[in-house]
Design an enzyme around this catalytic site. Structure first.
Site, short mmCIF file in Angstrom:
data_model
loop_
_atom_site.label_atom_id
_atom_site.label_comp_id
_atom_site.label_asym_id
_atom_site.label_seq_id
_atom_site.Cartn_x
_atom_site.Cartn_y
_atom_site.Cartn_z
N TRP A 11 67.50 59.56 48.47
CA TRP A 11 67.39 61.02 48.52
C TRP A 11 66.12 61.44 49.24
O TRP A 11 66.13 62.35 50.07
CB TRP A 11 67.47 61.59 47.12
CG TRP A 11 67.47 63.09 46.97
CD1 TRP A 11 67.03 63.77 45.88
CD2 TRP A 11 67.95 64.10 47.88
NE1 TRP A 11 67.20 65.13 46.05
CE2 TRP A 11 67.76 65.36 47.28
CE3 TRP A 11 68.52 64.04 49.15
CZ2 TRP A 11 68.11 66.56 47.90
CZ3 TRP A 11 68.87 65.25 49.78
CH2 TRP A 11 68.66 66.48 49.15
N ARG A 31 56.51 53.54 48.43
CA ARG A 31 55.72 52.78 47.45
C ARG A 31 55.38 51.39 47.97
O ARG A 31 54.29 50.89 47.74
CB ARG A 31 56.51 52.68 46.13
CG ARG A 31 55.83 51.87 45.04
CD ARG A 31 56.65 51.87 43.77
NE ARG A 31 58.00 51.35 43.98
CZ ARG A 31 58.30 50.05 43.98
NH1 ARG A 31 57.36 49.13 43.81
NH2 ARG A 31 59.55 49.66 44.17
N ARG A 32 56.32 50.78 48.69
CA ARG A 32 56.10 49.42 49.20
C ARG A 32 55.66 49.48 50.66
O ARG A 32 56.36 50.05 51.50
CB ARG A 32 57.38 48.59 49.06
CG ARG A 32 57.73 48.27 47.61
CD ARG A 32 59.01 47.44 47.52
NE ARG A 32 60.20 48.23 47.80
CZ ARG A 32 61.10 47.92 48.73
NH1 ARG A 32 60.93 46.86 49.49
NH2 ARG A 32 62.16 48.69 48.89
N GLY A 135 71.67 70.78 43.53
CA GLY A 135 72.98 71.08 44.07
C GLY A 135 73.77 69.80 44.29
O GLY A 135 73.32 68.72 43.94
N LYS A 190 73.79 67.00 34.16
CA LYS A 190 74.98 66.51 34.87
C LYS A 190 74.95 65.00 35.01
O LYS A 190 76.00 64.34 35.07
CB LYS A 190 75.12 67.19 36.23
CG LYS A 190 73.95 66.98 37.20
CD LYS A 190 74.14 65.82 38.12
CE LYS A 190 72.92 65.62 39.01
NZ LYS A 190 73.09 64.54 40.00
N ASP A 243 77.02 70.62 41.49
CA ASP A 243 76.37 69.33 41.31
C ASP A 243 77.14 68.46 40.31
O ASP A 243 77.29 67.25 40.49
CB ASP A 243 74.94 69.55 40.83
CG ASP A 243 74.05 68.34 41.03
OD1 ASP A 243 74.49 67.36 41.64
OD2 ASP A 243 72.90 68.38 40.56
N ARG A 254 75.49 57.20 41.47
CA ARG A 254 74.98 56.07 40.71
C ARG A 254 75.29 56.23 39.22
O ARG A 254 75.60 55.25 38.53
CB ARG A 254 73.47 55.93 40.91
CG ARG A 254 72.86 54.74 40.18
CD ARG A 254 71.35 54.70 40.35
NE ARG A 254 70.97 54.57 41.74
CZ ARG A 254 69.73 54.67 42.18
NH1 ARG A 254 68.75 54.95 41.33
NH2 ARG A 254 69.45 54.52 43.46
N ASN A 255 75.22 57.45 38.72
CA ASN A 255 75.48 57.67 37.29
C ASN A 255 76.94 57.39 36.95
O ASN A 255 77.23 56.74 35.95
CB ASN A 255 75.10 59.11 36.92
CG ASN A 255 73.60 59.32 36.92
OD1 ASN A 255 72.92 58.96 35.98
ND2 ASN A 255 73.08 59.88 38.00
#
Length: 332
Positions: A11, A31-32, A135, A190, A243, A254-255
């Site tokens: 994202w 981060r990496r 959204g 959600k 959403d 993913r959820n």
């Protein structure tokens, strides 16, 4: 406009692409360091958006100070439960007048605070400097430049309009809303409802079950939001129903995918191992959403059941039996 995006997951990367395509100078923080180097050198993010060509104008770095220097807009796209820890280090680096935009969808464990509340608490930024984006925004589809709408919510509507104009791209259409609470809760809850839908899918149930869970999930989201002062109409819009439908229906979610593994008989640990250590946000946030609802005396049966499946040993079959055995009542 100079912008920084903190977080190089799917994202964060897709959002950085939107900003570049809207005509802005953008630096993506990773981060990496090795991922930042690959993005900067190849203009791709093979770890999170394989096969997507990123704009050559997009910069990438592991140095947060360099990413934030001179930024007028700072978008944060990291896992919700890591926000506070990361912000402590970033706060001294944030330009004092920058608009802070939360791309995260969750409620903090332990405090039951929304992401904008955590940002305000850690950085000291006034609420009118903080906006949230929510959204039906599946990152891969946006990265592929498929037409998408979103909502920019901020208590300062002039700032929301400024962000709206800054984000408008040929394939990305933002709307504005003053209801920060509603937009954040819609995005957080959600994820939990999508886990429930995924669990049902993993058990072999079809569209009637999914539609029932989505609709009743929207009802409990609206109940919780109203108790917290949100505008009920928000939940009929992009940050609510839009959403929810995308996250509960798409194989890219993913959820939903994580819930499907749970419904197929995997434990939370097995599902996590199968997804390379990544836990869906709904599995992390279901406890904090439940805590928030209990503090306000709001009945959230789907959230409660998902939390019990994830952390209390409730079986998926028992979860659905619990729903079906609830006392009958009026829909509204």
């Amino acid at each position: 406009m100079r912008a920084a995006v903190l977080g190089s997951g799917n994202w964060g990367t897709a959002f950085a692409k939107v900003l570049v395509d809207a005509g802005h100078e953008v630096t993506l923080w990773a981060r990496r360091p090795e991922l930042a180097e690959v993005i900067a050198r190849t203009h791709t993010n093979p770890d999170y958006l394989p096969g997507i060509a990123l704009p050559p104008q997009l910069s990438a770095t592991h140095d947060a100070a360099a990413a934030l220097a001179g930024a007028e807009l700072v978008a944060i796209a990291i896992p919700a439960q890591t926000l506070r820890e990361n912000l402590v280090g970033w706060a001294p680096l944030l330009p004092p007048t920058a608009t802070l935009v939360s791309l995260m969808k969750g409620v903090e464990l332990g405090t039951a605070k929304r992401m904008s509340e955590v940002i305000a608490e850690v950085t000291g930024a006034a609420p009118e400097r903080i906006a949230v984006l929510s959204g039906p925004n599946l990152a891969l589809e946006i990265a592929r430049e498929q037409p998408t709408a979103t909502v920019v919510a901020c208590t300062d509507l002039d700032r929301a309009v400024a962000i709206q104009r800054a984000l408008t791209a040929p394939y990305f259409r933002p709307y504005t809303n003053a209801d920060v609470v509603g937009c954040e809760l819609g995005g957080a809850v959600k994820n939990v409802i999508a886990l429930a839908v995924g669990i049902a899918h993993g058990m072999g149930y079809g569209d009637n079950t999914a539609a029932s869970l989505i609709t009743r999930g929207l009802a409990e989201t609206s109940r919780l939001g109203t108790a917290l002062g949100a505008d009920p109409l928000t939940f009929a819009g992009l940050a609510g129903l839009g959403d929810l439908v995308a996250t509960c229906s798409s194989p890219l979610s993913r959820n939903r995918a994580f819930g499907t593994r749970l419904g197929g008989g995997e434990s939370l640990q097995q599902a996590q191992e199968a997804t390379h250590g990544q836990v869906a946000e709904g599995a992390k946030s279901c406890r904090s959403v439940l805590e928030l609802a209990q503090r306000h005396g709001v009945d959230v049966p789907i959230t409660q059941a998902v939390e019990a499946v994830c952390f209390r040993g409730l079986t998926p079959q028992a979860m659905l039996e619990r729903f079906m055995s609830r006392s009958v009542k009026s829909e509204v």
